[in-house]
Design a protein around this motif. Sequence first.
Motif, mmCIF file in Angstrom:
data_model
loop_
_atom_site.group_PDB
_atom_site.id
_atom_site.type_symbol
_atom_site.label_atom_id
_atom_site.label_comp_id
_atom_site.label_asym_id
_atom_site.label_seq_id
_atom_site.Cartn_x
_atom_site.Cartn_y
_atom_site.Cartn_z
ATOM 1 N N VAL A 83 0.844 -1.191 0.000
ATOM 2 C CA VAL A 83 0.000 0.000 0.000
ATOM 3 C C VAL A 83 0.881 1.244 0.000
ATOM 4 C CG1 VAL A 83 -1.784 1.271 1.257
ATOM 5 C CG2 VAL A 83 -1.810 -1.215 1.262
ATOM 6 N N GLU A 84 0.539 2.208 -0.864
ATOM 7 C CA GLU A 84 1.248 3.483 -0.919
ATOM 8 C C GLU A 84 0.227 4.610 -1.002
ATOM 9 O OE1 GLU A 84 3.583 3.604 -4.509
ATOM 10 O OE2 GLU A 84 1.828 3.496 -5.789
ATOM 11 N N TYR A 85 0.666 5.812 -0.634
ATOM 12 C CA TYR A 85 -0.210 6.967 -0.760
ATOM 13 C C TYR A 85 -0.437 7.297 -2.227
ATOM 14 C CZ TYR A 85 -0.215 8.081 4.190
ATOM 15 O OH TYR A 85 -0.414 8.036 5.543
ATOM 16 N N LEU A 86 -1.591 7.864 -2.516
ATOM 17 C CA LEU A 86 -1.893 8.325 -3.868
ATOM 18 C C LEU A 86 -0.973 9.485 -4.236
ATOM 19 C CD1 LEU A 86 -5.790 8.374 -3.644
ATOM 20 C CD2 LEU A 86 -4.425 6.854 -5.067
ATOM 21 N N PRO A 87 -0.660 9.655 -5.514
ATOM 22 C CA PRO A 87 0.135 10.816 -5.919
ATOM 23 C C PRO A 87 -0.580 12.100 -5.488
ATOM 24 C CG PRO A 87 -0.064 9.257 -7.722
ATOM 25 C CD PRO A 87 -0.984 8.777 -6.633
ATOM 26 N N GLY A 88 0.157 13.002 -4.908
ATOM 27 C CA GLY A 88 -0.414 14.264 -4.453
ATOM 28 C C GLY A 88 -0.819 14.253 -2.992
ATOM 29 N N GLN A 89 -0.934 13.069 -2.387
ATOM 30 C CA GLN A 89 -1.243 12.979 -0.965
ATOM 31 C C GLN A 89 0.049 13.185 -0.178
ATOM 32 O OE1 GLN A 89 -3.972 12.679 0.891
ATOM 33 N NE2 GLN A 89 -5.349 12.598 -0.853
ATOM 34 N N TYR A 90 -0.068 13.876 0.944
ATOM 35 C CA TYR A 90 1.104 14.104 1.778
ATOM 36 C C TYR A 90 1.469 12.816 2.499
ATOM 37 C CZ TYR A 90 4.112 15.873 5.459
ATOM 38 O OH TYR A 90 5.168 16.078 6.309
ATOM 39 N N ASP A 91 2.715 12.404 2.372
ATOM 40 C CA ASP A 91 3.225 11.200 3.023
ATOM 41 C C ASP A 91 4.217 11.642 4.100
ATOM 42 O OD1 ASP A 91 4.382 8.833 3.825
ATOM 43 O OD2 ASP A 91 4.690 8.072 1.805
ATOM 44 N N GLN A 92 3.747 11.667 5.332
ATOM 45 C CA GLN A 92 4.574 12.166 6.432
ATOM 46 C C GLN A 92 5.828 11.324 6.632
ATOM 47 O OE1 GLN A 92 2.542 12.651 10.154
ATOM 48 N NE2 GLN A 92 4.369 13.355 11.204
ATOM 49 N N ARG A 93 5.714 10.020 6.503
ATOM 50 C CA ARG A 93 6.871 9.148 6.726
ATOM 51 C C ARG A 93 7.954 9.402 5.671
ATOM 52 N NH1 ARG A 93 7.819 4.065 9.545
ATOM 53 N NH2 ARG A 93 5.697 4.145 10.322
ATOM 54 N N ALA A 94 7.567 9.533 4.405
ATOM 55 C CA ALA A 94 8.542 9.800 3.342
ATOM 56 C C ALA A 94 9.156 11.184 3.516
ATOM 57 C CB ALA A 94 7.880 9.678 1.975
ATOM 58 N N ASP A 95 8.328 12.169 3.858
ATOM 59 C CA ASP A 95 8.825 13.530 4.043
ATOM 60 C C ASP A 95 9.791 13.603 5.223
ATOM 61 O OD1 ASP A 95 8.958 16.356 3.530
ATOM 62 O OD2 ASP A 95 7.553 16.676 5.188
ATOM 63 N N SER A 96 9.439 12.961 6.325
ATOM 64 C CA SER A 96 10.320 12.959 7.500
ATOM 65 C C SER A 96 11.646 12.274 7.200
ATOM 66 C CB SER A 96 9.634 12.265 8.675
ATOM 67 O OG SER A 96 8.496 12.967 9.068
ATOM 68 N N ALA A 97 11.582 11.156 6.476
ATOM 69 C CA ALA A 97 12.818 10.459 6.114
ATOM 70 C C ALA A 97 13.703 11.349 5.243
ATOM 71 C CB ALA A 97 12.493 9.154 5.384
ATOM 72 N N ALA A 98 13.106 12.026 4.263
ATOM 73 C CA ALA A 98 13.878 12.916 3.385
ATOM 74 C C ALA A 98 14.508 14.057 4.183
ATOM 75 C CB ALA A 98 12.984 13.469 2.279
#
Length: 183
Positions: free
Chosen positions: A83-98
Amino acid sequence: MVKRIFVEKKPAFAVEAKSLLVDLQNTLGITTLTNLRLINRYDISGINTEEYQLAKSIVLSEPPVDDVYDEELPIDTETFFIVEYLPGQYDQRADSAAQCIQILTQKNPPLVNYAKVYLLYGNITEEQLLQIKKYCINPVEAREAISTKPESLEIIHAEPENVLSLQGFTKMSKEQLQEFKNS
Protein backbone atom coordinates in the motif's frame (compact mmCIF):
# COMPACT_ATOMS: atom_id res chain seq x y z
CA MET A 1 19.79 5.43 -9.13
CA VAL A 2 16.99 4.27 -6.85
CA LYS A 3 17.95 2.37 -3.72
CA ARG A 4 15.35 0.20 -1.99
CA ILE A 5 15.27 -0.84 1.65
CA PHE A 6 12.78 -2.89 3.64
CA VAL A 7 12.51 -2.40 7.40
CA GLU A 8 10.59 -4.76 9.68
CA LYS A 9 10.25 -4.85 13.43
CA LYS A 10 11.82 -7.94 14.98
CA PRO A 11 9.13 -10.37 16.19
CA ALA A 12 9.42 -9.32 19.83
CA PHE A 13 8.78 -5.68 18.86
CA ALA A 14 6.17 -6.17 16.11
CA VAL A 15 3.34 -4.64 18.17
CA GLU A 16 1.57 -3.03 15.18
CA ALA A 17 1.55 -6.32 13.22
CA LYS A 18 0.24 -8.31 16.20
CA SER A 19 -2.45 -5.73 16.85
CA LEU A 20 -3.58 -5.73 13.21
CA LEU A 21 -3.62 -9.54 13.15
CA VAL A 22 -5.95 -9.67 16.16
CA ASP A 23 -8.06 -6.87 14.68
CA LEU A 24 -8.49 -8.70 11.35
CA GLN A 25 -9.27 -11.98 13.08
CA ASN A 26 -11.88 -10.42 15.38
CA THR A 27 -13.37 -7.64 13.24
CA LEU A 28 -13.49 -9.46 9.91
CA GLY A 29 -13.82 -12.94 11.40
CA ILE A 30 -10.91 -14.33 9.38
CA THR A 31 -9.78 -17.03 11.77
CA THR A 32 -7.73 -18.80 9.10
CA LEU A 33 -5.30 -15.85 9.15
CA THR A 34 -2.56 -17.22 11.41
CA ASN A 35 0.15 -14.57 11.15
CA LEU A 36 0.83 -11.18 9.64
CA ARG A 37 4.03 -9.22 9.02
CA LEU A 38 4.23 -5.49 8.31
CA ILE A 39 7.27 -4.19 6.48
CA ASN A 40 8.11 -0.58 5.65
CA ARG A 41 9.50 -0.10 2.13
CA TYR A 42 11.54 2.96 1.22
CA ASP A 43 12.71 3.88 -2.28
CA ILE A 44 15.39 6.58 -2.18
CA SER A 45 17.23 8.50 -4.87
CA GLY A 46 19.64 11.41 -4.67
CA ILE A 47 22.16 9.93 -2.23
CA ASN A 48 25.34 7.95 -2.73
CA THR A 49 26.16 4.53 -1.28
CA GLU A 50 28.00 5.91 1.76
CA GLU A 51 25.11 8.25 2.63
CA TYR A 52 22.66 5.40 2.10
CA GLN A 53 24.54 3.13 4.52
CA LEU A 54 24.56 5.90 7.12
CA ALA A 55 20.87 6.70 6.66
CA LYS A 56 19.95 3.02 6.75
CA SER A 57 21.05 2.60 10.37
CA ILE A 58 20.34 6.11 11.68
CA VAL A 59 17.21 7.36 9.91
CA LEU A 60 15.37 4.44 8.31
CA SER A 61 15.76 1.80 11.01
CA GLU A 62 16.59 1.18 14.64
CA PRO A 63 19.17 -1.65 14.57
CA PRO A 64 18.30 -3.12 17.99
CA VAL A 65 14.61 -3.58 17.13
CA ASP A 66 14.49 -3.75 13.31
CA ASP A 67 15.46 -6.26 10.66
CA VAL A 68 16.68 -4.58 7.48
CA TYR A 69 16.68 -6.01 3.95
CA ASP A 70 18.44 -4.29 1.04
CA GLU A 71 16.79 -4.32 -2.40
CA GLU A 72 15.02 -7.71 -2.17
CA LEU A 73 12.52 -8.75 0.45
CA PRO A 74 12.62 -12.44 1.31
CA ILE A 75 8.93 -13.22 0.85
CA ASP A 76 7.93 -16.57 2.28
CA THR A 77 4.22 -16.38 1.53
CA GLU A 78 2.16 -16.14 -1.64
CA THR A 79 -0.36 -13.80 -0.05
CA PHE A 80 0.83 -10.23 0.24
CA PHE A 81 0.01 -6.73 -0.91
CA ILE A 82 1.65 -3.32 -0.81
CA VAL A 83 0.00 0.00 0.00
CA GLU A 84 1.25 3.48 -0.92
CA TYR A 85 -0.21 6.97 -0.76
CA LEU A 86 -1.89 8.33 -3.87
CA PRO A 87 0.14 10.82 -5.92
CA GLY A 88 -0.41 14.26 -4.45
CA GLN A 89 -1.24 12.98 -0.97
CA TYR A 90 1.10 14.10 1.78
CA ASP A 91 3.23 11.20 3.02
CA GLN A 92 4.57 12.17 6.43
CA ARG A 93 6.87 9.15 6.73
CA ALA A 94 8.54 9.80 3.34
CA ASP A 95 8.82 13.53 4.04
CA SER A 96 10.32 12.96 7.50
CA ALA A 97 12.82 10.46 6.11
CA ALA A 98 13.88 12.92 3.39
CA GLN A 99 14.28 15.74 5.91
CA CYS A 100 16.31 13.57 8.31
CA ILE A 101 18.57 12.35 5.50
CA GLN A 102 19.05 15.98 4.42
CA ILE A 103 20.13 16.90 7.96
CA LEU A 104 22.45 13.89 8.04
CA THR A 105 24.11 14.61 4.68
CA GLN A 106 23.92 18.43 4.75
CA LYS A 107 22.88 18.30 1.08
CA ASN A 108 19.66 18.73 -0.86
CA PRO A 109 16.89 16.42 0.34
CA PRO A 110 16.71 13.11 -1.49
CA LEU A 111 13.53 11.84 -3.12
CA VAL A 112 11.87 9.26 -0.89
CA ASN A 113 8.83 7.10 -1.61
CA TYR A 114 7.27 5.00 1.13
CA ALA A 115 4.98 1.98 1.03
CA LYS A 116 3.82 -0.61 3.55
CA VAL A 117 4.04 -4.31 2.73
CA TYR A 118 1.47 -6.67 4.27
CA LEU A 119 2.52 -10.34 4.36
CA LEU A 120 -0.37 -12.64 5.24
CA TYR A 121 -0.07 -16.24 6.46
CA GLY A 122 -2.68 -18.95 6.69
CA ASN A 123 -5.35 -20.38 4.45
CA ILE A 124 -6.80 -17.16 3.02
CA THR A 125 -9.34 -17.17 0.20
CA GLU A 126 -9.48 -14.54 -2.54
CA GLU A 127 -12.66 -13.15 -0.95
CA GLN A 128 -10.95 -12.84 2.45
CA LEU A 129 -7.94 -11.17 0.81
CA LEU A 130 -10.26 -8.60 -0.77
CA GLN A 131 -11.87 -8.00 2.64
CA ILE A 132 -8.46 -7.45 4.21
CA LYS A 133 -7.38 -5.08 1.44
CA LYS A 134 -10.62 -3.12 1.75
CA TYR A 135 -10.04 -2.90 5.51
CA CYS A 136 -6.40 -1.78 5.20
CA ILE A 137 -6.55 0.54 2.16
CA ASN A 138 -8.37 3.86 2.48
CA PRO A 139 -9.13 4.64 -1.21
CA VAL A 140 -9.35 8.37 -0.48
CA GLU A 141 -5.65 8.57 0.36
CA ALA A 142 -3.98 5.31 -0.65
CA ARG A 143 -3.83 2.62 -3.30
CA GLU A 144 -2.34 -0.79 -3.86
CA ALA A 145 1.24 -0.43 -5.09
CA ILE A 146 3.25 -2.50 -7.50
CA SER A 147 6.23 -4.48 -6.25
CA THR A 148 8.73 -3.59 -8.98
CA LYS A 149 11.30 -0.93 -8.19
CA PRO A 150 11.00 2.21 -10.32
CA GLU A 151 13.89 3.39 -12.46
CA SER A 152 13.40 6.95 -11.20
CA LEU A 153 11.45 8.71 -8.47
CA GLU A 154 11.08 11.88 -10.52
CA ILE A 155 7.45 12.75 -11.14
CA ILE A 156 6.91 13.94 -14.69
CA HIS A 157 3.78 15.97 -15.23
CA ALA A 158 2.30 16.53 -18.66
CA GLU A 159 1.94 20.12 -19.79
CA PRO A 160 -1.71 21.08 -19.30
CA GLU A 161 -3.69 22.33 -22.26
CA ASN A 162 -4.58 26.00 -22.44
CA VAL A 163 -7.91 26.76 -20.83
CA LEU A 164 -10.49 28.18 -23.19
CA SER A 165 -11.64 31.65 -22.27
CA LEU A 166 -15.09 32.89 -23.16
CA GLN A 167 -15.32 36.63 -23.70
CA GLY A 168 -18.55 38.57 -23.33
CA PHE A 169 -20.40 35.72 -21.61
CA THR A 170 -22.35 38.04 -19.33
CA LYS A 171 -23.58 40.14 -22.28
CA MET A 172 -25.01 37.21 -24.29
CA SER A 173 -28.70 37.13 -25.11
CA LYS A 174 -30.88 34.15 -24.20
CA GLU A 175 -30.64 32.88 -27.77
CA GLN A 176 -26.84 33.19 -27.76
CA LEU A 177 -26.67 31.40 -24.38
CA GLN A 178 -28.89 28.61 -25.69
CA GLU A 179 -26.72 28.29 -28.80
CA PHE A 180 -23.59 28.20 -26.63
CA LYS A 181 -25.14 25.57 -24.38
CA ASN A 182 -26.06 23.41 -27.39
CA SER A 183 -22.55 23.70 -28.85
